[in-house]
Enzyme design. Structure first.
Site, short mmCIF file in Angstrom:
data_model
loop_
_atom_site.label_atom_id
_atom_site.label_comp_id
_atom_site.label_asym_id
_atom_site.label_seq_id
_atom_site.Cartn_x
_atom_site.Cartn_y
_atom_site.Cartn_z
N LYS A 169 0.89 -1.17 0.00
CA LYS A 169 0.00 0.00 0.00
C LYS A 169 0.92 1.21 0.00
CE LYS A 169 -1.93 3.16 1.85
NZ LYS A 169 -1.71 4.56 1.35
N GLU A 244 8.55 1.68 11.43
CA GLU A 244 9.61 2.69 11.25
C GLU A 244 8.93 4.05 11.28
OE1 GLU A 244 12.74 2.15 11.18
OE2 GLU A 244 12.94 0.04 10.71
N CYS A 278 12.97 11.25 7.96
CA CYS A 278 12.78 10.81 9.35
C CYS A 278 14.07 10.97 10.14
CB CYS A 278 12.33 9.36 9.37
SG CYS A 278 13.43 8.28 8.44
N GLU A 378 7.89 16.56 15.43
CA GLU A 378 8.48 16.40 14.10
C GLU A 378 7.79 17.37 13.14
OE1 GLU A 378 7.55 12.78 11.88
OE2 GLU A 378 9.69 12.54 11.53
P1 NAD Z 1 1.67 8.78 7.35
O1 NAD Z 1 1.80 8.09 8.64
O2 NAD Z 1 0.67 9.85 7.21
O3 NAD Z 1 1.34 7.73 6.18
C1 NAD Z 1 2.18 6.62 5.93
C2 NAD Z 1 1.38 5.55 5.18
O4 NAD Z 1 0.35 5.06 6.05
C3 NAD Z 1 0.66 6.08 3.93
O5 NAD Z 1 0.73 5.11 2.92
C4 NAD Z 1 -0.76 6.25 4.44
O6 NAD Z 1 -1.74 6.18 3.40
C5 NAD Z 1 -0.89 5.07 5.38
N1 NAD Z 1 -1.96 5.16 6.38
C6 NAD Z 1 -2.53 6.28 6.89
N2 NAD Z 1 -3.50 5.94 7.78
C7 NAD Z 1 -3.54 4.59 7.84
C8 NAD Z 1 -4.32 3.64 8.57
N3 NAD Z 1 -5.26 4.03 9.43
N4 NAD Z 1 -4.09 2.33 8.38
C9 NAD Z 1 -3.13 1.91 7.53
N5 NAD Z 1 -2.36 2.75 6.80
C10 NAD Z 1 -2.55 4.08 6.96
O7 NAD Z 1 3.14 9.31 6.99
P2 NAD Z 1 3.60 10.18 5.75
O8 NAD Z 1 3.11 11.58 5.93
O9 NAD Z 1 3.29 9.47 4.48
O10 NAD Z 1 5.20 10.14 5.93
C11 NAD Z 1 5.89 10.97 6.79
C12 NAD Z 1 6.14 10.28 8.13
O11 NAD Z 1 6.86 9.07 7.92
C13 NAD Z 1 7.02 11.09 9.06
O12 NAD Z 1 6.50 11.01 10.36
C14 NAD Z 1 8.38 10.39 9.00
O13 NAD Z 1 9.20 10.54 10.11
C15 NAD Z 1 7.96 8.97 8.81
N6 NAD Z 1 9.06 8.22 8.22
C16 NAD Z 1 9.75 7.34 9.00
C17 NAD Z 1 10.84 6.65 8.46
C18 NAD Z 1 11.64 5.66 9.26
O14 NAD Z 1 12.34 4.87 8.65
N7 NAD Z 1 11.57 5.66 10.57
C19 NAD Z 1 11.20 6.87 7.13
C20 NAD Z 1 10.45 7.77 6.37
C21 NAD Z 1 9.37 8.43 6.92
#
Ligand code: NAD
Length: 472
Positions: A169, A244, A278, A378
């Site tokens: 997804k 992550e 991140c 963040e």
């Molecule tokens: P997000 O949490 O909004 O979304 C991530 C994914 O989860 C998307 O595909 C989204 O559609 C999906 N999602 C949202 N709600 C959901 C639910 N209820 N059930 C299942 N899936 C769901 O994050 P984002 O805005 O896409 O990305 C930025 C975030 O990601 C930042 O917080 C960043 O720190 C984090 N990040 C972490 C790492 C790491 O390796 N630790 C790496 C990159 C990004």
């Protein structure tokens, strides 16, 4: 290059069961560049059923067979690399040099996964006991937008190597990049159902995956907020979960450092992906006695950064991925001012000449205390906070006084002292005096930054279950 995305289900490209679509805009110019389809529960259930049906045969393939398929995916990605890089620039706004680097590494995940695959990762003998690692089943892989192909590749390579089948997804903000990746998966001619990709929003497609009793594993990269929801949703079916999540990483500049070099290092760490990373080092900790030197070096360093057209070879600062994210970052700049921090460089609004895109001025606050929201939350944009400390003890205390624990950076001359500081930081990865990217070593967070580890043998293990058989 296709500008309308599809799903990949059971080896075929398909449109959605429903009719929902969303426009895709170039974040640097605002231009309409394509359309994303949004899948629903029916599409997702079909993908899960295909992955479930493909699992028995895929998990029974030999390591050599799996290596050949991984190689084919890497080859297909090599062929399409220029298109993938161009789409990453257009859809995400990543500078060309960075899009090239990130997608090259996405391809390399499929090569690295082959190196990890060894028979003794799967079976060990202890006297009359045999310990066997077996693939978990269907893995749901949920990814963010800040390097979406990179995350899909890293997770898919480990899952397939382990013998799992997958339902991906991807972020709804990255579906055109995902489309190219899907075409590479299709070109590699894996058995139908081994890799399925369903585009759509989290609360629909993601939610169906996390609740399904036919999915045994979730590997999620994204925000801590959604990560918490996912672990709750996965509990009913006791799925194995790798998370992550977010970060608020410190860069500790030790008092023996050359300040110009230290600040150059800190700005590179803080503005990775223009702060949309991140692991970005968004809290710069400097010795109180050297604050004025640090401020001068920051002004010079920020002035030297090229903002602009992501296609230009020297561009470093990119737009925010979406208008919504731009607004969110702006709200934190306002919050910093309200909290009483002082803007050293940057500030609210767009840089002159870049009004059409989602550009944010690289902004550095001074006079920040570690309890302010700009130091604790963040922001995920080019907004950095400078915090002063008196001695190493206090630097470590400030570094650790945050809910997150993903990453940290230390810069100083005395290597033993820098190492002693690094060893006391509560984070999954610490870099001293260099910013390296080694996707063979374990990666993951302490505290609210996540659960479990990815990359290399740790990444493989995340898709395996252990069985011990005692033969009498
Ligand atoms: P997000 O949490 O909004 O979304 C991530 C994914 O989860 C998307 O595909 C989204 O559609 C999906 N999602 C949202 N709600 C959901 C639910 N209820 N059930 C299942 N899936 C769901 O994050 P984002 O805005 O896409 O990305 C930025 C975030 O990601 C930042 O917080 C960043 O720190 C984090 N990040 C972490 C790492 C790491 O390796 N630790 C790496 C990159 C990004």
């Amino acid at each position: 290059m296709k500008t309308v995305s599809q799903h990949l289900i059971n080896g075929r490209f398909v449109d959605s069961h429903g009719q929902d679509t969303v426009d895709v805009h170039n974040p640097a110019t605002g231009a309409l560049i394509g359309r994303s389809i949004l899948g629903d529960e029916v599409d997702t259930e079909r993908a899960i059923a295909a992955a479930k049906a493909a699992f028995p045969a895929w998990s029974a393939t030999t390591l050599e067979e799996r290596k050949r398929y991984l190689q084919r995916i890497a080859d297909a990605l090599t062929e399409r690399m220029d298109e993938l890089v161009a789409m990453t620039v257009a859809e995400y706004g990543a500078p060309a040099f960075f899009a090239g680097y990130m997608n090259g590494q996405a391809r390399d995940f499929f090569l690295l996964a082959q190196d990890v695959l060894k028979a003794d990762n799967f079976e060990e003998r202890y006297g009359n006991a045999t310990v066997t690692k077996v693939p978990l089943g269907v893995a749901g892989l949920i990814t963010p937008w800040n390097g979406n192909p990179w995350f899909i590749a890293g997770k898919t390579a480990s899952a397939l190597a382990a013998g799992c089948t997958v339902v991906v997804k991807p972020s709804e903000l990255s579906t055109l990049q995902t489309q190219i990746l899907m075409e590479c998966f299709e070109k590699a001619d894996l058995p139908p159902g081994v890799i399925n990709v369903v585009n759509g929003i989290g609360p629909v497609v993601g939610n169906t995956i996390t609740h399904s009793s036919d999915v045994q594993k979730i590997s999620f990269t994204g925000s801590t907020k959604v990560g918490k929801q996912i672990i709750r949703d996965a509990t009913d079916t006791m799925k194995r979960v790798t998370l992550e999540l977010g970060g608020k990483s410190p860069t500790i500049v030790l008092d023996d450092a050359d300040m110009d070099k230290a600040i150059q290092f800190a700005l590179t760490a803080g503005l990775l992906n223009t702060g949309q990373a991140c692991i970005a080092g968004t809290r710069i900790l400097v010795p109180e006695s050297r604050l004025e030197e640090a401020k001068t070096a920051i002004r010079t360093g920020i002035e030297a950064l090229a903002i602009g057209d992501p296609q230009a070879p020297d561009t470093v600062i990119q737009p925010m991925v979406s208008q919504g994210h731009y607004e969110r970052v702006q709200s934190y700049i306002r919050k910093g001012i309200e909290e009483g921090a002082e803007i050293l460089v940057g500030g609210e609004g767009k840089p002159e000449g870049y009004e059409a895109g989602n550009y944010v001025k690289p902004t550095v606050f001074v006079g920040v205390t570690n309890d302010m929201a700009i130091a604790q939350e963040e922001i995920f944009g080019p907004v950095l906070s400078v915090i002063t400390y008196r001695d190493d003890e206090e630097a470590v205390a400030i570094a650790n006084d945050v809910a997150y624990g993903l990453h940290a950076y230390v810069y100083g001359v005395n290597k033993e002292r820098a190492r002693a500081v690094a060893d006391r930081i509560l984070a999954g990865r610490v870099m001293i005096n260099e910013i390296v990217d080694d996707p063979t070593r374990p990666f993951g967070g302490f505290k609210m930054s996540g659960l479990g580890r990815e990359f290399g043998i740790h990444g493989l293990d995340a898709y395996l279950e252990t069985r011990t058989v005692f033969a009498g």
